[in-house]
Write a protein that holds these residues in place. Structure first.
Motif, PDB file in Angstrom:
ATOM      1  N   ALA B  67       0.838  -1.208   0.000  1.00  0.00           N
ATOM      2  CA  ALA B  67       0.000   0.000   0.000  1.00  0.00           C
ATOM      3  C   ALA B  67       0.865   1.246   0.000  1.00  0.00           C
ATOM      4  O   ALA B  67       2.067   1.201   0.285  1.00  0.00           O
ATOM      5  N   GLY B  68       0.244   2.357  -0.292  1.00  0.00           N
ATOM      6  CA  GLY B  68       0.944   3.636  -0.297  1.00  0.00           C
ATOM      7  C   GLY B  68       1.885   3.764  -1.491  1.00  0.00           C
ATOM      8  O   GLY B  68       1.827   2.977  -2.444  1.00  0.00           O
ATOM      9  N   TRP B  69       2.740   4.763  -1.384  1.00  0.00           N
ATOM     10  CA  TRP B  69       3.598   5.111  -2.523  1.00  0.00           C
ATOM     11  C   TRP B  69       5.065   5.113  -2.124  1.00  0.00           C
ATOM     12  O   TRP B  69       5.418   5.664  -1.094  1.00  0.00           O
ATOM     13  N   HIS B  70       5.880   4.529  -2.970  1.00  0.00           N
ATOM     14  CA  HIS B  70       7.320   4.709  -2.814  1.00  0.00           C
ATOM     15  C   HIS B  70       7.702   6.034  -3.479  1.00  0.00           C
ATOM     16  O   HIS B  70       7.082   6.443  -4.462  1.00  0.00           O
ATOM     17  N   GLU B  71       8.679   6.670  -2.933  1.00  0.00           N
ATOM     18  CA  GLU B  71       9.177   7.946  -3.467  1.00  0.00           C
ATOM     19  C   GLU B  71       9.376   7.836  -4.988  1.00  0.00           C
ATOM     20  O   GLU B  71      10.097   6.951  -5.457  1.00  0.00           O
ATOM     21  N   GLY B  72       8.722   8.700  -5.716  1.00  0.00           N
ATOM     22  CA  GLY B  72       8.926   8.748  -7.165  1.00  0.00           C
ATOM     23  C   GLY B  72       8.253   7.648  -7.963  1.00  0.00           C
ATOM     24  O   GLY B  72       8.428   7.568  -9.183  1.00  0.00           O
ATOM     25  N   ALA B  73       7.485   6.780  -7.295  1.00  0.00           N
ATOM     26  CA  ALA B  73       6.879   5.645  -8.007  1.00  0.00           C
ATOM     27  C   ALA B  73       5.704   6.100  -8.873  1.00  0.00           C
ATOM     28  O   ALA B  73       5.099   7.150  -8.626  1.00  0.00           O
ATOM     29  N   HIS B  74       5.405   5.303  -9.891  1.00  0.00           N
ATOM     30  CA  HIS B  74       4.308   5.634 -10.791  1.00  0.00           C
ATOM     31  C   HIS B  74       3.018   4.921 -10.417  1.00  0.00           C
ATOM     32  O   HIS B  74       1.972   5.188 -10.974  1.00  0.00           O
ATOM     33  N   ARG B  75       3.127   3.982  -9.504  1.00  0.00           N
ATOM     34  CA  ARG B  75       1.919   3.302  -9.056  1.00  0.00           C
ATOM     35  C   ARG B  75       2.054   2.944  -7.578  1.00  0.00           C
ATOM     36  O   ARG B  75       3.175   2.781  -7.084  1.00  0.00           O
ATOM     37  N   PRO B  76       0.921   2.813  -6.890  1.00  0.00           N
ATOM     38  CA  PRO B  76       0.980   2.494  -5.467  1.00  0.00           C
ATOM     39  C   PRO B  76       1.211   1.003  -5.246  1.00  0.00           C
ATOM     40  O   PRO B  76       1.360   0.232  -6.202  1.00  0.00           O
ATOM     41  N   GLY B  77       1.237   0.572  -3.986  1.00  0.00           N
ATOM     42  CA  GLY B  77       1.389  -0.840  -3.650  1.00  0.00           C
ATOM     43  C   GLY B  77       0.271  -1.676  -4.243  1.00  0.00           C
ATOM     44  O   GLY B  77      -0.786  -1.158  -4.621  1.00  0.00           O
ATOM     45  N   TRP B  78       0.515  -2.984  -4.303  1.00  0.00           N
ATOM     46  CA  TRP B  78      -0.366  -3.867  -5.073  1.00  0.00           C
ATOM     47  C   TRP B  78      -1.760  -4.041  -4.444  1.00  0.00           C
ATOM     48  O   TRP B  78      -2.693  -4.441  -5.123  1.00  0.00           O
ATOM     49  N   TRP B  79      -1.911  -3.765  -3.157  1.00  0.00           N
ATOM     50  CA  TRP B  79      -3.245  -3.878  -2.551  1.00  0.00           C
ATOM     51  C   TRP B  79      -3.681  -2.531  -1.989  1.00  0.00           C
ATOM     52  O   TRP B  79      -4.383  -2.456  -0.997  1.00  0.00           O
ATOM     53  N   ASP B  80      -3.277  -1.470  -2.680  1.00  0.00           N
ATOM     54  CA  ASP B  80      -3.587  -0.113  -2.209  1.00  0.00           C
ATOM     55  C   ASP B  80      -5.090   0.157  -2.181  1.00  0.00           C
ATOM     56  O   ASP B  80      -5.552   0.985  -1.406  1.00  0.00           O
ATOM     57  N   ASN B  81      -5.841  -0.550  -3.021  1.00  0.00           N
ATOM     58  CA  ASN B  81      -7.292  -0.311  -2.995  1.00  0.00           C
ATOM     59  C   ASN B  81      -7.946  -0.885  -1.731  1.00  0.00           C
ATOM     60  O   ASN B  81      -9.064  -0.525  -1.377  1.00  0.00           O
ATOM     61  N   LEU B  82      -7.235  -1.758  -1.032  1.00  0.00           N
ATOM     62  CA  LEU B  82      -7.814  -2.423   0.145  1.00  0.00           C
ATOM     63  C   LEU B  82      -7.309  -1.823   1.449  1.00  0.00           C
ATOM     64  O   LEU B  82      -7.967  -1.933   2.490  1.00  0.00           O
ATOM     65  N   ILE B  83      -6.116  -1.219   1.394  1.00  0.00           N
ATOM     66  CA  ILE B  83      -5.416  -0.796   2.620  1.00  0.00           C
ATOM     67  C   ILE B  83      -5.263   0.718   2.649  1.00  0.00           C
ATOM     68  O   ILE B  83      -4.671   1.305   1.737  1.00  0.00           O
ATOM     69  N   GLY B  84      -5.752   1.352   3.704  1.00  0.00           N
ATOM     70  CA  GLY B  84      -5.585   2.799   3.841  1.00  0.00           C
ATOM     71  C   GLY B  84      -6.629   3.370   4.776  1.00  0.00           C
ATOM     72  O   GLY B  84      -7.538   2.647   5.214  1.00  0.00           O
ATOM     73  N   PRO B  85      -6.542   4.658   5.062  1.00  0.00           N
ATOM     74  CA  PRO B  85      -7.529   5.281   5.949  1.00  0.00           C
ATOM     75  C   PRO B  85      -8.940   5.146   5.366  1.00  0.00           C
ATOM     76  O   PRO B  85      -9.181   5.567   4.227  1.00  0.00           O
ATOM     77  N   GLY B  86      -9.818   4.542   6.129  1.00  0.00           N
ATOM     78  CA  GLY B  86     -11.205   4.389   5.681  1.00  0.00           C
ATOM     79  C   GLY B  86     -11.442   3.219   4.756  1.00  0.00           C
ATOM     80  O   GLY B  86     -12.584   2.899   4.414  1.00  0.00           O
ATOM     81  N   LYS B  87     -10.386   2.548   4.325  1.00  0.00           N
ATOM     82  CA  LYS B  87     -10.555   1.411   3.414  1.00  0.00           C
ATOM     83  C   LYS B  87     -10.861   0.135   4.209  1.00  0.00           C
ATOM     84  O   LYS B  87     -10.962   0.153   5.438  1.00  0.00           O
ATOM     85  N   ALA B  88     -11.031  -0.968   3.492  1.00  0.00           N
ATOM     86  CA  ALA B  88     -11.424  -2.216   4.163  1.00  0.00           C
ATOM     87  C   ALA B  88     -10.420  -2.591   5.256  1.00  0.00           C
ATOM     88  O   ALA B  88     -10.806  -3.015   6.344  1.00  0.00           O
ATOM     89  N   LEU B  89      -9.150  -2.486   4.959  1.00  0.00           N
ATOM     90  CA  LEU B  89      -8.132  -2.601   6.017  1.00  0.00           C
ATOM     91  C   LEU B  89      -7.815  -1.165   6.427  1.00  0.00           C
ATOM     92  O   LEU B  89      -6.901  -0.523   5.878  1.00  0.00           O
ATOM     93  N   ASP B  90      -8.597  -0.676   7.392  1.00  0.00           N
ATOM     94  CA  ASP B  90      -8.617   0.742   7.742  1.00  0.00           C
ATOM     95  C   ASP B  90      -7.422   1.082   8.623  1.00  0.00           C
ATOM     96  O   ASP B  90      -7.375   0.731   9.802  1.00  0.00           O
ATOM     97  N   THR B  91      -6.486   1.794   8.037  1.00  0.00           N
ATOM     98  CA  THR B  91      -5.249   2.104   8.770  1.00  0.00           C
ATOM     99  C   THR B  91      -5.448   3.188   9.826  1.00  0.00           C
ATOM    100  O   THR B  91      -4.515   3.492  10.571  1.00  0.00           O
ATOM    101  N   ASP B  92      -6.641   3.754   9.885  1.00  0.00           N
ATOM    102  CA  ASP B  92      -6.943   4.621  11.032  1.00  0.00           C
ATOM    103  C   ASP B  92      -7.166   3.781  12.288  1.00  0.00           C
ATOM    104  O   ASP B  92      -7.104   4.296  13.405  1.00  0.00           O
ATOM    105  N   ARG B  93      -7.429   2.515  12.111  1.00  0.00           N
ATOM    106  CA  ARG B  93      -7.728   1.650  13.253  1.00  0.00           C
ATOM    107  C   ARG B  93      -6.782   0.453  13.344  1.00  0.00           C
ATOM    108  O   ARG B  93      -6.557  -0.094  14.415  1.00  0.00           O
ATOM    109  N   LEU B  94      -6.270   0.038  12.178  1.00  0.00           N
ATOM    110  CA  LEU B  94      -5.476  -1.197  12.150  1.00  0.00           C
ATOM    111  C   LEU B  94      -3.997  -0.899  11.878  1.00  0.00           C
ATOM    112  O   LEU B  94      -3.663   0.112  11.248  1.00  0.00           O
ATOM    113  N   PHE B  95      -3.166  -1.785  12.364  1.00  0.00           N
ATOM    114  CA  PHE B  95      -1.726  -1.738  12.063  1.00  0.00           C
ATOM    115  C   PHE B  95      -1.463  -2.881  11.092  1.00  0.00           C
ATOM    116  O   PHE B  95      -1.526  -4.057  11.462  1.00  0.00           O
TER     117      PHE B  95
END
Lengths: 368, 368
Positions: B67-95
């Motif tokens: 998930a997220g972005w590497h510096e200068g990358a053209h695309r995010p991590g492979w499960w970025d649609n699932l992992i992040g604030p408010g997403k199914a794997l909600d990083t506001d609540r989960l580690f």
């Protein structure tokens, strides 16, 4: 049942030149090939009225030897269960003709034949073939044999595709056509598998741009992988599970990266044994016409006088029943007589070479 | 919906040594590896009670960058649609913890890592891995991070297989397991495809018995063909048809043996781009554990405390729903809590990386 039926006995492959410098074979692309020699076999006798001939069209890796036994051979022709005295193609009544495809490597002119311009194998200079060209060559064989009209034409897989093309190319020549596990239009997924097989061959370092014969090598690695992959698509998942399950040759011994499960050894054997009997350029030249095949598009207004019998198999995932239904619908739109039956068979696409219940009876009753 | 959800933003891959000469990683085979380094990423914050960690297990060709972005990358991590604030794997609540697999080639120790005995890449001397070993390595990462108990573990395809193995290997460590498009036992056909891919690599002349790095080459031909073939099994026939149909790049121009249809160019691109990011020996070492995988056989009496959520996709023909139903039935036999849902999706096996309706909601509701 087969036990009580006869064999056509000892047979041998004949060859005839059907294209010469004076009368070359003209391809759909406009290219010309000469000489063109065709390897063929016949079983049974042509009737005095010459009205009992049935043409058998082989599939991708078949050859002219469809029935009976070659001197000293360990196995009969590839469709021996279908062709013979009393069999579905009853050679007591029918005159069966089987021929190797143009572009093949089993006697008929193909990429490994000598190019008269150089004296070397054609290699990459062999012209690209269209499905129509495969038929054009066999039309000349029939002309040579003096057969104006076919009582029937029968083919499975690529063989069925040729028969369909032929019926649209010469709409008055074939009385009855049997298309088994055939297609009038590959799916994108079909083309995808075909593309991987070709990439395996074309990009093998031993391919040498198609001049591998001149280098005294062959793209064995690529051709083997292509065959192994294709083989999976010819059988059903259930038949692989029934035949091999999870059995390992080294059961109890250490696991390994190299072939261990029986299904792996089986695929290895399929790939290896293929190298002894098939040419890589022929593989390329005979898969490609399938990808481009679109006979109803190529012959938009033709209404063949042929009656069609379509057969598909419920576990065939290479050319599933939807392919046959598409052919049926296109023929019905043109008012052509056509019947389709889906046969239950555990063996997938390769069922056309086997005898699932009901299959051979359908062929027999349709032709007699 | 994703537009309104946040990204975990810029991330970078960390590395940690989890196996040393004093404390090597002991494999199921008895072999020992040291040093073992693991590449991993984390998203969100570990709660003071250390009870909100979710481990994400990647599939065959994934890596730690989920998930997220590497510096200068053209695309995010492979499960970025699932992992992040408010997403199914909600990083506001989960580690969320994601790590590259043992045997891989994206930071974690694998066959291309230096063998301390020689200073050269392990090559063919890298030990054969079992699914259990992939888990063993990641257990050490969690120990390092001070996570005794996982709130959840989530994986698709091979990732789901790891999660299942982990839940049986440590039956008290994972509270909730999400297995997406996973399998507890490959079919014979699955093994067959895997065998062809491995044969393409193992028999590539540039494989050099696994010592290709020492020769300054790589079995690019074999790895490319393996990837092209595998890719077909990751997508549905319908999705290929919808995306490419029968369109040709040279439409109207001459037909050719080389790639012509758009689907062929697409597969070529899939194969070529894979060569830049994946190692052939890693491909061998990470496919093989799937073939041998039989966790219910390996852990016959274990009753995990984990609750399971299984998800499969109706067009997945690599691991069709029957695989998930088998897992469900084995778990139910042991009295384990498990639910299964088949999601309608046009995209085949790769659906686990996408967002067919209902899928992410199931993951979210199960974990929260």
């Amino acid at each position: 049942m087969s036990d009580s039926l006869g064999s056509v006995g000892l047979v041998s492959t004949e060859r005839v030149v059907v294209g010469t410098d004076d009368d070359p074979l003209v391809l759909a692309s406009g290219a010309r090939i000469a000489p063109v020699e065709i390897a063929y076999e016949t079983y049974g006798a042509l009737s005095p009225a010459r009205d009992n001939a049935v043409f058998v069209a082989h599939a991708l890796t078949g050859d002219a030897h469809a029935a009976g036994w070659h001197e000293g051979a360990h196995r009969p022709g590839w469709w021996d269960n279908l062709i013979g005295p009393g069999k579905a193609l009853d050679t007591d009544r029918l005159f069966v003709v089987s021929a190797n495809l143009l572009g093949g490597c089993s006697g008929t002119t193909g990429p490994s034949s000598p190019n008269p311009a150089t004296g070397q194998a054609y290699g990459p200079d062999f012209p690209l073939l269209d499905m129509a060209d495969l038929v054009t060559a066999h039309r000349r064989l029939l002309d040579h044999l003096g057969i104006d009209r076919l009582h029937g034409a029968v083919g499975g897989s690529l063989g069925g595709m040729q028969v369909l093309e032929w019926a649209l190319q010469e709409p008055e020549r074939i009385d009855r056509a049997v298309l088994v596990a055939a297609s009038s239009r590959l799916t994108t997924e079909n083309i995808a598998f075909s593309a991987v097989a070709r990439a395996a061959i074309l990009e093998d370092p031993d391919f040498h741009g198609g001049r591998y014969a001149e280098h005294g090598v062959a793209p064995r690695h690529g051709l083997k992988v292509a065959r192994m992959m294709a083989h999976i698509t010819y059988v059903s998942g259930q038949s692989l599970a029934d035949k091999f399950g999870h059995r390992r040759d080294t059961s109890g011994a250490a696991k390994q990266l190299a072939a261990d499960f029986e299904v792996e050894h089986y695929l290895q054997h399929q790939g290896e044994s293929f190298l002894d009997r098939f040419d890589a350029l022929s593989y390329l030249h005979l898969t490609r016409p399938m990808d481009y095949f679109d006979p109803f598009g190529a012959h938009p207004d033709v209404v063949p006088s042929t009656r069609f019998r379509l057969i598909s198999f419920d576990t065939d995932w290479r050319f599933p029943t939807a392919h046959s239904l598409r052919i049926r619908d296109r023929l019905l739109e043109r008012g052509v007589a056509v019947d389709h039956t889906e046969i239950a068979s555990p063996w997938g696409h390769d069922s056309f070479l086997l005898e699932p219940p009901g299959y051979h009876e359908l062929v027999r009753s349709f032709l007699h």
